[in-house]
Design an enzyme around this catalytic site. Structure first.
Site, mmCIF file in Angstrom:
data_model
loop_
_atom_site.group_PDB
_atom_site.id
_atom_site.type_symbol
_atom_site.label_atom_id
_atom_site.label_comp_id
_atom_site.label_asym_id
_atom_site.label_seq_id
_atom_site.Cartn_x
_atom_site.Cartn_y
_atom_site.Cartn_z
ATOM 1 N N LYS A 53 -2.120 -0.512 -1.971
ATOM 2 C CA LYS A 53 -1.771 -1.741 -2.681
ATOM 3 C C LYS A 53 -2.809 -2.052 -3.760
ATOM 4 C CE LYS A 53 0.982 -3.359 1.156
ATOM 5 N NZ LYS A 53 1.299 -4.287 2.237
ATOM 6 N N GLN A 97 -1.801 -8.637 5.739
ATOM 7 C CA GLN A 97 -1.302 -7.357 6.252
ATOM 8 C C GLN A 97 -1.009 -7.446 7.752
ATOM 9 O OE1 GLN A 97 -0.622 -4.822 4.176
ATOM 10 N NE2 GLN A 97 0.023 -3.398 5.746
ATOM 11 N N ASP A 120 5.094 -11.636 0.129
ATOM 12 C CA ASP A 120 5.787 -10.868 1.165
ATOM 13 C C ASP A 120 7.185 -11.433 1.428
ATOM 14 O OD1 ASP A 120 4.658 -8.624 2.359
ATOM 15 O OD2 ASP A 120 3.215 -9.800 3.522
#
Ligand code: L34
Length: 283
Positions: A53, A97, A120
């Site tokens: 990422k 995460q 997200d």
């Protein structure tokens, strides 16, 4: 005859679009859009994904801020970190995460992220928006699957789409996205009795169950489009999808590989969500 759906290549195309928007944003506001990725604990796979990422941010011109914490961080401490980032005007996107270390309630953490920075798309508000008309910030993995189907030219309206898996992260949101594109959607899961029968009629299969090579060629309809979301690590360290590529590719009309399919798209869509969030916050 099957067509390989090249996730690495399609991810490059998505990033190229994002890069243009990032450049425009940076020139207009005199600052780069910024993404903060929070990593708690030392899950080896998470480390790999977070590094990917950060690298992708560099490619498209997004400022990447990584916040890493030991597995001993408490839920309260983590929520305080998120609140500070919510208030920080220099941060446009926040991603925590998953999975989180034991003892931290995932739901509480995902709810703490400001909806407008929730790149997200996991916050209940964004999840709810997805159920209605479609949200501005949609979960990256399912959004990446849809992008793969569209760019591969798979006809969606009226197609029988079968989703295997019903998680909040992939199965449920992709079912809603396919429905929005006028597919006839069937969601299968571990308690489904006649998966084979259902798959035989599937024009589109999205597998997100996390069982190595569980979908084999003999289960598929001739010409089906197959999107393999599974990332299963075998004992020898290699990774395989939910689909047995060898047998499936002989029957499928189009199919994604693992690696090189959905994984790179997840990250490309995260870049897209970050520029969307930055533009929204500055509009
Ligand atoms: N909050 N947590 C949050 N958001 C996410 O969107 C994720 N996910 C999943 C795990 N936790 C998360 C990811 O980013 C899975 N995931 C992810 C991202 C990238 C890749 C795989 C999973 C990826 O790049 N896969 C490569 C192979 C990488 C390897 O060798 O391990 C591929 O080509 O599939």
């Amino acid at each position: 005859m099957h067509a390989l759906i090249d996730g690495k290549e399609i991810a490059r195309l998505v990033r190229a679009d994002v890069k243009v928007r990032v450049k425009e944003f940076s020139e207009k506001y005199g600052k780069k859009p910024a993404l903060c990725v929070i990593l708690a604990g030392d899950n080896p796979a998470s480390k790999v994904y977070v590094a990917s990422k950060e690298k992708a941010c560099g490619w498209v011109g997004i400022r990447s801020v990584a916040k890493k914490f030991p597995a001993s961080i408490t839920e309260e401490e983590l929520i305080n970190e998120i609140r500070a980032l919510n208030e920080d005007p220099g941060i446009n996107g926040i991603l925590v995460q998953l999975p989180l270390p034991k003892g931290i309630n995932e739901e509480n953490i995902l709810c703490a992220v400001a909806p407008e920075k929730d790149v997200d798309g996991f916050h209940p508000m964004n999840a709810g928006e997805l159920m209605r008309a479609g949200a501005t910030l949609e979960p990256c993995t399912p959004a990446g699957c849809m992008e793969l189907l569209k760019r591969a030219g798979v006809p969606l309206a009226g197609a029988n789409a079968v989703v295997i898996g019903r998680s909040n992260i992939v199965g449920k949101p992709i079912a809603l996205m396919l429905l929005r594109e006028n597919c006839t959607v069937t969601v299968c899961h571990s308690k489904t009795r006649n998966l084979k029968e259902i798959l035989k009629n599937a024009d589109i299969v999205v597998s997100a169950m996390g069982r190595p090579k569980a979908v084999t060629g003999d289960m598929l309809k001739e010409g089906a489009a197959v999107i393999d979301v599974g990332i299963n690590r075998l004992e020898d360290g290699s990774i395989v999808g939910d689909v047995d590529f060898e047998s499936a590719c002989r029957v499928a009309g189009a199919i994604t590989p693992v690696p090189g399919g959905v994984g790179p798209m997840t990250i490309a869509m995260l870049m897209k969500n970050t520029i969307i969030a930055a533009e929204m916050q500055n509009a």
